[in-house]
Design an enzyme around this catalytic site. Sequence first.
Site, PDB file in Angstrom:
ATOM      1  N   CYS A  42      41.387  29.008  32.112  1.00  0.00           N
ATOM      2  CA  CYS A  42      41.214  29.418  33.506  1.00  0.00           C
ATOM      3  C   CYS A  42      41.648  28.318  34.469  1.00  0.00           C
ATOM      4  O   CYS A  42      42.437  28.546  35.377  1.00  0.00           O
ATOM      5  CB  CYS A  42      39.755  29.793  33.757  1.00  0.00           C
ATOM      6  SG  CYS A  42      39.394  30.040  35.492  1.00  0.00           S
ATOM      7  N   CYS A  47      43.881  31.331  35.527  1.00  0.00           N
ATOM      8  CA  CYS A  47      43.464  31.861  36.833  1.00  0.00           C
ATOM      9  C   CYS A  47      43.743  30.938  38.014  1.00  0.00           C
ATOM     10  O   CYS A  47      44.279  31.390  39.032  1.00  0.00           O
ATOM     11  CB  CYS A  47      41.959  32.154  36.828  1.00  0.00           C
ATOM     12  SG  CYS A  47      41.346  32.817  35.290  1.00  0.00           S
ATOM     13  N   LYS A  50      47.489  30.025  38.589  1.00  0.00           N
ATOM     14  CA  LYS A  50      48.117  31.332  38.876  1.00  0.00           C
ATOM     15  C   LYS A  50      47.810  31.748  40.314  1.00  0.00           C
ATOM     16  O   LYS A  50      48.704  32.150  41.054  1.00  0.00           O
ATOM     17  CB  LYS A  50      47.597  32.359  37.862  1.00  0.00           C
ATOM     18  CG  LYS A  50      48.125  33.764  37.941  1.00  0.00           C
ATOM     19  CD  LYS A  50      47.421  34.690  38.911  1.00  0.00           C
ATOM     20  CE  LYS A  50      45.947  34.851  38.744  1.00  0.00           C
ATOM     21  NZ  LYS A  50      45.510  35.620  37.606  1.00  0.00           N
ATOM     22  N   TYR A 177      48.248  42.390  32.502  1.00  0.00           N
ATOM     23  CA  TYR A 177      47.856  41.565  33.648  1.00  0.00           C
ATOM     24  C   TYR A 177      48.892  40.459  33.895  1.00  0.00           C
ATOM     25  O   TYR A 177      49.395  40.296  34.994  1.00  0.00           O
ATOM     26  CB  TYR A 177      46.558  40.812  33.326  1.00  0.00           C
ATOM     27  CG  TYR A 177      45.249  41.499  33.487  1.00  0.00           C
ATOM     28  CD1 TYR A 177      44.459  41.255  34.610  1.00  0.00           C
ATOM     29  CD2 TYR A 177      44.732  42.311  32.487  1.00  0.00           C
ATOM     30  CE1 TYR A 177      43.207  41.813  34.735  1.00  0.00           C
ATOM     31  CE2 TYR A 177      43.471  42.877  32.602  1.00  0.00           C
ATOM     32  CZ  TYR A 177      42.709  42.625  33.729  1.00  0.00           C
ATOM     33  OH  TYR A 177      41.469  43.180  33.852  1.00  0.00           O
ATOM     34  N   GLU A 181      51.474  40.160  37.029  1.00  0.00           N
ATOM     35  CA  GLU A 181      51.179  39.122  38.025  1.00  0.00           C
ATOM     36  C   GLU A 181      52.367  38.181  38.183  1.00  0.00           C
ATOM     37  O   GLU A 181      52.791  37.868  39.299  1.00  0.00           O
ATOM     38  CB  GLU A 181      49.931  38.336  37.610  1.00  0.00           C
ATOM     39  CG  GLU A 181      48.658  39.179  37.744  1.00  0.00           C
ATOM     40  CD  GLU A 181      47.392  38.429  37.377  1.00  0.00           C
ATOM     41  OE1 GLU A 181      47.484  37.355  36.730  1.00  0.00           O
ATOM     42  OE2 GLU A 181      46.297  38.912  37.733  1.00  0.00           O
ATOM     43  N   HIS A 434      35.485  49.009  61.575  1.00  0.00           N
ATOM     44  CA  HIS A 434      36.751  49.464  62.149  1.00  0.00           C
ATOM     45  C   HIS A 434      37.388  48.386  63.011  1.00  0.00           C
ATOM     46  O   HIS A 434      36.681  47.718  63.764  1.00  0.00           O
ATOM     47  CB  HIS A 434      36.487  50.720  63.004  1.00  0.00           C
ATOM     48  CG  HIS A 434      37.725  51.359  63.513  1.00  0.00           C
ATOM     49  ND1 HIS A 434      38.620  51.991  62.673  1.00  0.00           N
ATOM     50  CD2 HIS A 434      38.236  51.429  64.765  1.00  0.00           C
ATOM     51  CE1 HIS A 434      39.627  52.450  63.403  1.00  0.00           C
ATOM     52  NE2 HIS A 434      39.427  52.120  64.664  1.00  0.00           N
ATOM     53  N   GLU A 439      37.541  50.484  55.304  1.00  0.00           N
ATOM     54  CA  GLU A 439      36.743  51.569  55.886  1.00  0.00           C
ATOM     55  C   GLU A 439      37.086  52.919  55.257  1.00  0.00           C
ATOM     56  O   GLU A 439      36.278  53.832  55.230  1.00  0.00           O
ATOM     57  CB  GLU A 439      36.887  51.628  57.409  1.00  0.00           C
ATOM     58  CG  GLU A 439      38.254  52.048  57.904  1.00  0.00           C
ATOM     59  CD  GLU A 439      38.325  52.110  59.438  1.00  0.00           C
ATOM     60  OE1 GLU A 439      37.519  52.849  60.022  1.00  0.00           O
ATOM     61  OE2 GLU A 439      39.172  51.423  60.032  1.00  0.00           O
TER      62      GLU A 439
HETATM   63  P1  NDP Z   1      47.446  42.361  27.978  1.00  0.00           P
HETATM   64  O1  NDP Z   1      46.798  42.759  26.718  1.00  0.00           O
HETATM   65  O2  NDP Z   1      46.883  42.751  29.273  1.00  0.00           O
HETATM   66  O3  NDP Z   1      48.973  42.824  27.956  1.00  0.00           O
HETATM   67  C1  NDP Z   1      49.833  42.566  26.903  1.00  0.00           C
HETATM   68  C2  NDP Z   1      51.116  43.323  27.140  1.00  0.00           C
HETATM   69  O4  NDP Z   1      52.067  42.966  26.159  1.00  0.00           O
HETATM   70  C3  NDP Z   1      50.922  44.826  27.038  1.00  0.00           C
HETATM   71  O5  NDP Z   1      51.720  45.416  28.029  1.00  0.00           O
HETATM   72  C4  NDP Z   1      51.430  45.138  25.640  1.00  0.00           C
HETATM   73  O6  NDP Z   1      51.957  46.423  25.511  1.00  0.00           O
HETATM   74  C5  NDP Z   1      52.538  44.142  25.510  1.00  0.00           C
HETATM   75  N1  NDP Z   1      52.815  43.796  24.108  1.00  0.00           N
HETATM   76  C6  NDP Z   1      51.935  43.422  23.166  1.00  0.00           C
HETATM   77  N2  NDP Z   1      52.566  43.166  21.998  1.00  0.00           N
HETATM   78  C7  NDP Z   1      53.864  43.393  22.220  1.00  0.00           C
HETATM   79  C8  NDP Z   1      55.021  43.327  21.399  1.00  0.00           C
HETATM   80  N3  NDP Z   1      54.935  42.962  20.132  1.00  0.00           N
HETATM   81  N4  NDP Z   1      56.214  43.637  21.940  1.00  0.00           N
HETATM   82  C9  NDP Z   1      56.308  44.014  23.248  1.00  0.00           C
HETATM   83  N5  NDP Z   1      55.245  44.109  24.078  1.00  0.00           N
HETATM   84  C10 NDP Z   1      54.041  43.797  23.567  1.00  0.00           C
HETATM   85  O7  NDP Z   1      47.574  40.786  27.841  1.00  0.00           O
HETATM   86  P2  NDP Z   1      47.902  39.644  28.861  1.00  0.00           P
HETATM   87  O8  NDP Z   1      48.479  38.573  28.011  1.00  0.00           O
HETATM   88  O9  NDP Z   1      48.652  40.128  30.039  1.00  0.00           O
HETATM   89  O10 NDP Z   1      46.468  39.189  29.327  1.00  0.00           O
HETATM   90  C11 NDP Z   1      45.475  38.854  28.358  1.00  0.00           C
HETATM   91  C12 NDP Z   1      44.106  39.072  28.914  1.00  0.00           C
HETATM   92  O11 NDP Z   1      43.797  38.020  29.819  1.00  0.00           O
HETATM   93  C13 NDP Z   1      43.945  40.331  29.730  1.00  0.00           C
HETATM   94  O12 NDP Z   1      43.635  41.434  28.943  1.00  0.00           O
HETATM   95  C14 NDP Z   1      42.838  39.980  30.664  1.00  0.00           C
HETATM   96  O13 NDP Z   1      41.636  40.263  30.041  1.00  0.00           O
HETATM   97  C15 NDP Z   1      42.997  38.491  30.858  1.00  0.00           C
HETATM   98  N6  NDP Z   1      43.642  38.202  32.157  1.00  0.00           N
HETATM   99  C16 NDP Z   1      43.001  38.537  33.303  1.00  0.00           C
HETATM  100  C17 NDP Z   1      43.569  38.282  34.526  1.00  0.00           C
HETATM  101  C18 NDP Z   1      42.857  38.679  35.773  1.00  0.00           C
HETATM  102  O14 NDP Z   1      41.665  38.936  35.720  1.00  0.00           O
HETATM  103  N7  NDP Z   1      43.527  38.774  36.904  1.00  0.00           N
HETATM  104  C19 NDP Z   1      44.875  37.644  34.645  1.00  0.00           C
HETATM  105  C20 NDP Z   1      45.473  37.349  33.379  1.00  0.00           C
HETATM  106  C21 NDP Z   1      44.867  37.619  32.191  1.00  0.00           C
HETATM  107  P3  NDP Z   1      51.018  47.704  25.175  1.00  0.00           P
HETATM  108  O15 NDP Z   1      50.347  48.078  26.454  1.00  0.00           O
HETATM  109  O16 NDP Z   1      52.012  48.720  24.726  1.00  0.00           O
HETATM  110  O17 NDP Z   1      50.085  47.273  24.101  1.00  0.00           O
END
Ligand code: NDP
Length: 451
Positions: A42, A47, A50, A177, A181, A434, A439
């Site tokens: 984080c 976080c 970022k 995510y 982002e 407002h 709102e």
């Molecule tokens: P996510 O699990 O959110 O997303 C991973 C993405 O990668 C998905 O779109 C997935 O596709 C894709 N993917 C996975 N494996 C492959 C592959 N082999 N080939 C191609 N695409 C693939 O993970 P993130 O790394 O983005 O984030 C991890 C976690 O960290 C989040 O779940 C969240 O909990 C936390 N986080 C929170 C944030 C916030 O609160 N703002 C910011 C950043 C992270 P598919 O959908 O098809 O599985």
Amino acid sequence: MAFDYDLFVIGGGSGGVRAARISAQHGARVGLAEEDRMGGTCVIRGCVPKKLMVFASEFSHSMGDARAYGWDVRRGKFDWKKFHGKLTAELDRLEGAYRGNLDKAGVEVFDQRAHVADPHTVVLADGRKISAKHILIAVGGRPFVPPQWADKGVMTSNDIFHMDSLPKTALIVGGGYIACEFACILNGLGVEVTQYYRGAQILRGFDGEARGHVAELMEQQGIDLHVGTDVIDIAPQAEGLKVKATDGRERVFDKALFATGRKPNTEGLGLEEAGVRLGRWGQVEVDAYSQSSVPSIYAVGDVTERVNLTPVAIREGHAFGDTVFGGQDVSADHALVPSAVFTYPQLGSIGLTEEEARDREPIDVYCTSFRAMHSSFAGRPDRVMMKLVVSRETDRVLGCHIIADDAGEMIQLAGVAIKMGATKADFDRTVAVHPTMAEELVTMREPVRSS
Ligand code: NDP
């Protein structure tokens, strides 16, 4: 038997540090090992940096707005080096604060890797053996890159904060995510961004309508988003990477960021050898009190793959300390956790998506999409979206989804009401502030759909 420590924590991220401090405040003798910088994902590579990049990137939009509002503003160049220097200094400051707080609490810190040797023994990288009545695993996760691309010179979210300069073009792979982002951040900073996502729509798991809305806004701001598209070949070039996609396109990008998920950091930690049950992804399996299958070993945060969010890890760490050393009975509550995706604009969510709610019970859906005063005046095309998913039987608001500037701030407050069990009638009897965007949350009178 006398142990060296009452508690030994492996991992100095949000969850581990909170657990260590609270346990120490309850009188425990606590040691903590961290192999990298204090503060964890984080603070050091997630976080916090970022969000600072989000702030930096949003100026590119507000400069256009300023012009529309009559200011004589010229869009200059973004100086990555200048920003990066300040970012590094800020992270140093935060790491110092983390260390200072641990020190104040009386936690002894070991700046090295540690692994578990048995249910009451930890071994440090320098060979020292330490005994502890309890061991807490708080090692978090790390970015996962599909193995076929791992040695092709691609980046992960860890690397993005260490770039010497900003690329001119970037490919982002993934639709979660982190992918969304960074697509918005880099686009805002002036990078030409292309995003490939293998599924039908980005942000799987979020409300369907909200996913479509975010995708549309991302495309509107110039992100070249391709859904149903994956990488089939990467060839490193003298400058950049030549990437072939499943749609037949072949393009060279300066950089490719794989945001394809994260994996628990349990490799080589000695957990299975010590009898700790791990799940399919290598996560530590724990009960509601974060206790593993070995009674003296607990785990909190992303390494447990429950709800992978910093504030949740902090709650889990706090609950652990209060329960194990404070004589209380506290477990972290994983229901109705609000969160925000820091895209531009942001997506704030809590509770059930329309799809999830519809599968469970009859619902009314209240949804509005409109051009907010600020951006409408500036001539921006983006539309705000606000949605409440309401139980027809109880009138309770089951889910709330907001896409707007600062939706993260809005969902935090809507989250309090929804966590308290607010009904649609409670929203209705709350007087609007407002003129604001929020709102609209209390002025949606008729459902757009019932099912
Ligand atoms: P996510 O699990 O959110 O997303 C991973 C993405 O990668 C998905 O779109 C997935 O596709 C894709 N993917 C996975 N494996 C492959 C592959 N082999 N080939 C191609 N695409 C693939 O993970 P993130 O790394 O983005 O984030 C991890 C976690 O960290 C989040 O779940 C969240 O909990 C936390 N986080 C929170 C944030 C916030 O609160 N703002 C910011 C950043 C992270 P598919 O959908 O098809 O599985």
